[in-house]
Design an enzyme around this catalytic site. Structure first.
Site, PDB file in Angstrom:
ATOM      1  N   ASP A  90       0.863  -1.180   0.000  1.00  0.00           N
ATOM      2  CA  ASP A  90       0.000   0.000   0.000  1.00  0.00           C
ATOM      3  C   ASP A  90       0.901   1.232   0.000  1.00  0.00           C
ATOM      4  O   ASP A  90       2.109   1.150   0.254  1.00  0.00           O
ATOM      5  CB  ASP A  90      -0.961  -0.028   1.195  1.00  0.00           C
ATOM      6  CG  ASP A  90      -2.174   0.878   0.978  1.00  0.00           C
ATOM      7  OD1 ASP A  90      -2.227   1.584  -0.055  1.00  0.00           O
ATOM      8  OD2 ASP A  90      -3.062   0.896   1.845  1.00  0.00           O
ATOM      9  N   ASP A 125      -3.681   7.226  -3.508  1.00  0.00           N
ATOM     10  CA  ASP A 125      -5.045   7.732  -3.678  1.00  0.00           C
ATOM     11  C   ASP A 125      -5.446   8.544  -2.441  1.00  0.00           C
ATOM     12  O   ASP A 125      -4.705   8.607  -1.463  1.00  0.00           O
ATOM     13  CB  ASP A 125      -6.008   6.548  -3.870  1.00  0.00           C
ATOM     14  CG  ASP A 125      -5.930   5.545  -2.737  1.00  0.00           C
ATOM     15  OD1 ASP A 125      -4.810   5.310  -2.234  1.00  0.00           O
ATOM     16  OD2 ASP A 125      -6.966   5.000  -2.321  1.00  0.00           O
ATOM     17  N   CYS A 275     -13.390 -23.360  18.853  1.00  0.00           N
ATOM     18  CA  CYS A 275     -12.586 -23.410  17.632  1.00  0.00           C
ATOM     19  C   CYS A 275     -11.601 -24.553  17.787  1.00  0.00           C
ATOM     20  O   CYS A 275     -11.229 -24.915  18.903  1.00  0.00           O
ATOM     21  CB  CYS A 275     -11.847 -22.079  17.480  1.00  0.00           C
ATOM     22  SG  CYS A 275     -10.557 -22.063  16.226  1.00  0.00           S
ATOM     23  N   CYS A 277      -8.558 -24.668  15.977  1.00  0.00           N
ATOM     24  CA  CYS A 277      -7.252 -24.328  15.410  1.00  0.00           C
ATOM     25  C   CYS A 277      -6.172 -24.777  16.399  1.00  0.00           C
ATOM     26  O   CYS A 277      -6.473 -25.092  17.552  1.00  0.00           O
ATOM     27  CB  CYS A 277      -7.180 -22.833  15.108  1.00  0.00           C
ATOM     28  SG  CYS A 277      -6.796 -21.798  16.543  1.00  0.00           S
ATOM     29  N   CYS A 280      -6.371 -23.052  19.839  1.00  0.00           N
ATOM     30  CA  CYS A 280      -7.524 -23.403  20.679  1.00  0.00           C
ATOM     31  C   CYS A 280      -7.510 -24.878  21.086  1.00  0.00           C
ATOM     32  O   CYS A 280      -8.053 -25.252  22.121  1.00  0.00           O
ATOM     33  CB  CYS A 280      -8.817 -23.041  19.965  1.00  0.00           C
ATOM     34  SG  CYS A 280      -8.907 -21.274  19.614  1.00  0.00           S
TER      35      CYS A 280
HETATM   36  N1  GUN Z   1      -6.390   1.114   3.299  1.00  0.00           N
HETATM   37  C1  GUN Z   1      -7.655   1.192   3.775  1.00  0.00           C
HETATM   38  N2  GUN Z   1      -8.417   2.013   3.001  1.00  0.00           N
HETATM   39  C2  GUN Z   1      -7.608   2.449   2.011  1.00  0.00           C
HETATM   40  C3  GUN Z   1      -7.835   3.308   0.874  1.00  0.00           C
HETATM   41  O1  GUN Z   1      -8.922   3.848   0.652  1.00  0.00           O
HETATM   42  N3  GUN Z   1      -6.756   3.497   0.035  1.00  0.00           N
HETATM   43  C4  GUN Z   1      -5.531   2.917   0.285  1.00  0.00           C
HETATM   44  N4  GUN Z   1      -4.540   3.138  -0.584  1.00  0.00           N
HETATM   45  N5  GUN Z   1      -5.315   2.107   1.332  1.00  0.00           N
HETATM   46  C5  GUN Z   1      -6.338   1.883   2.184  1.00  0.00           C
HETATM   47 ZN    ZN Z   2      -8.801 -21.032  17.379  1.00  0.00          ZN
END
Ligand code: GUN
Ligand code: ZN
Length: 473
Positions: A90, A125, A275, A277, A280
């Protein structure tokens, strides 16, 4: 470039797909655990062992830390984190939405993602929050679109994502999606929805995602940014979301919260662990509560149940029973039910995308009356051509003498030709007593049949005759 995304199976708007990246092909829908490059509550190699095919990390955090930045540029992202499957990065846009400002230029962070060999890069963005004034949503969307246009023509070593913004204005979301589609991104995240999910505003989430999907068309892969709670995987997948990212497994663990597909518990208040897993299995509730490793263990459980739910969603898509799963998941919380009811209103859209039905139709509640199979049956009923006397009955033993045609009647479908009673969807498993929504849909389809056959005369013999039945017959 050949299409990187291939759809193998469909159910509702959901699908099993394959997405190719430089570090391998993944199968969707898929959950990417979020890896914080500073504090890995579960180290990335362990995430792979637990079944994560792909992870996501934040290139902005790496970029802002000199030591990490130098190592990432030297080693590449995969060696830096110790994860050799695909990694998405991101851009810091989320930090922008939380802190209001960030310290990097859009193209700089995009080029950095490429330089560290990210498999899917995200341009910077602007995540516009819900409910802002329309002017602000439009202005921020223009800026996001300008940056994305610039990003789209940059040389691409890997996949490029084009986030869809537009706040809580479905028309802006749809327009943004249609515009971005023309720029040919490899993945389309729906952004700015974390506040909706945190506030349990699932009805608004459905509006936003469905609008984006309508603008985008069905062939493109979609990521739902920030969707990490297993409770919503079925709903999001049914709308056609293919990728999910979970910071939730770690964030909730730090707050002592235990995830399940039905919701969240406070670990301190649990007497048993429902659970199986490894965490757990290996601990009683008391042991887990008292463990010095509590946060790590809880993070592992949270991730195991999330991955498990995603496998269940996939299995349901494959066998065509995603709606059945939706009905049970959305009955865990009234706000989820709001989301389901909103999606049920999109029956025509779902019907246009849904593959032909595979598993036996189960009627599980009023929303089942809006399933694509019912809408399709309503459309087909008008093609039944009838003359003379017609008996419509829900009683297989009804005396049919004197009638030219006999049609069976089964809510929520209404009338259908006798010979189809063993075929889908009319072999549906439905409750003995139809509820109001089911009967109403059946009557609506009956009215269509009657209207389409003005020269026939209809008689009705129904064991459960609704009081207001008036077909003009
Ligand atoms: N992570 C959570 N929401 C967003 C978003 O709207 N844009 C970006 N780039 N990362 C995010
Ligand atoms: Zn679990």
């Amino acid at each position: 470039m050949p299409d990187r995304f291939e759809i193998l199976h469909k159910d509702l708007s959901g699908r099993i797909g394959r997405l190719s990246t430089p570090h391998g092909t993944i199968e969707t829908p898929l959950l990417m655990p979020v890896v914080n490059p500073h504090i890995q509550i579960i180290p990335a190699p362990k995430l792979a062992e637990m079944g994560s095919e792909m992870i996501i990390t934040n290139s902005y955090i790496i970029h802002q830390d000199e030591g990490l930045r130098e190592r990432a540029l030297e080693l590449g992202l995969h060696d830096l984190l110790g994860f050799h499957g695909p990694i998405m990065t991101d851009s810091g846009a989320f930090q922008l939405s939380v802190y209001g400002d960030i310290d990097v230029k859009p193209l700089e962070i995009l080029d950095f993602q490429n330089a560290i060999q990210s498999d899917i890069c995200v341009p910077l963005d602007i995540p516009t929050p819900p409910d802002v004034e329309r002017e602000r949503a439009e202005a921020e969307l223009r800026l996001t679109e300008a940056r994305l246009e610039e990003a789209a023509v940059r040389p691409r070593g890997s996949l490029l994502a084009g986030p869809i913004q537009g706040s809580t204005y479905p028309d802006l979301r749809k327009r943004a999606a249609a515009f971005l589609r023309g720029l040919d991104f490899d993945l389309y995240p729906v952004g700015g929805v974390v506040p909706l999910m945190e506030a349990y505003r699932f009805r608004d989430l459905v509006d936003v995602v469905v609008a984006a999907k309508k603008g985008l068309g069905s062939g493109k892969p979609v990521h739902l940014f920030g969707a990490g709670h297993p409770m919503i995987f079925a709903l999001a997948a049914a709308m056609g979301c293919d990728l999910f990212d979970s910071a939730a497994y770690a964030l909730y663990a730090r707050q002592g919260r235990y995830l399940s597909a039905r919701g969240t518990w406070r670990l301190d208040e649990m007497s048993w662990l429902p659970c199986s897993c490894p965490v757990c299995q290996g601990h009683s509730a008391k042991e887990l509560i008292e463990s010095p490793e509590k946060a790590k263990l809880l993070a592992a459980h949270n991730l195991y149940v999330s991955l498990q739910e995603m496998r269940l969603v996939k299995q349901c898509i494959r066998e065509g029973s995603l709606w059945d799963l939706l009905e049970s998941r959305c009955r865990s919380h009234p706000r989820m039910l709001d989301g389901l009811m909103r999606l049920a209103r999109e029956g025509d859209w779902l019907e246009s995308l849904d593959g032909s039905s595979k598993s036996t139709f189960f009627y599980l509640g009023p929303e089942s009356a809006s399933r694509p199979e019912v809408i399709r049956a309503g459309r087909r009923v008008e093609r039944i051509s009838l003359q003379g006397r017609v008996l419509v009955t829900d009683d297989p033993k009804a005396d049919a003498s004197g009638f030219e045609h006999v049609l069976y009647f089964k809510p929520p479908f209404g009338p259908y030709p006798q010979e189809l009673s063993e075929t889908k969807p009319f072999n549906a498993e439905t409750p003995e007593m139809a509820d109001a929504a089911s009967m109403e849909q059946a009557l609506e389809n009956t009215r269509r049949l009657v209207a389409a056959n003005p020269s026939a005369t209809f008689s009705f013999r129904l064991r459960h005759m609704p009081e207001d039945m008036d077909m003009g017959a």
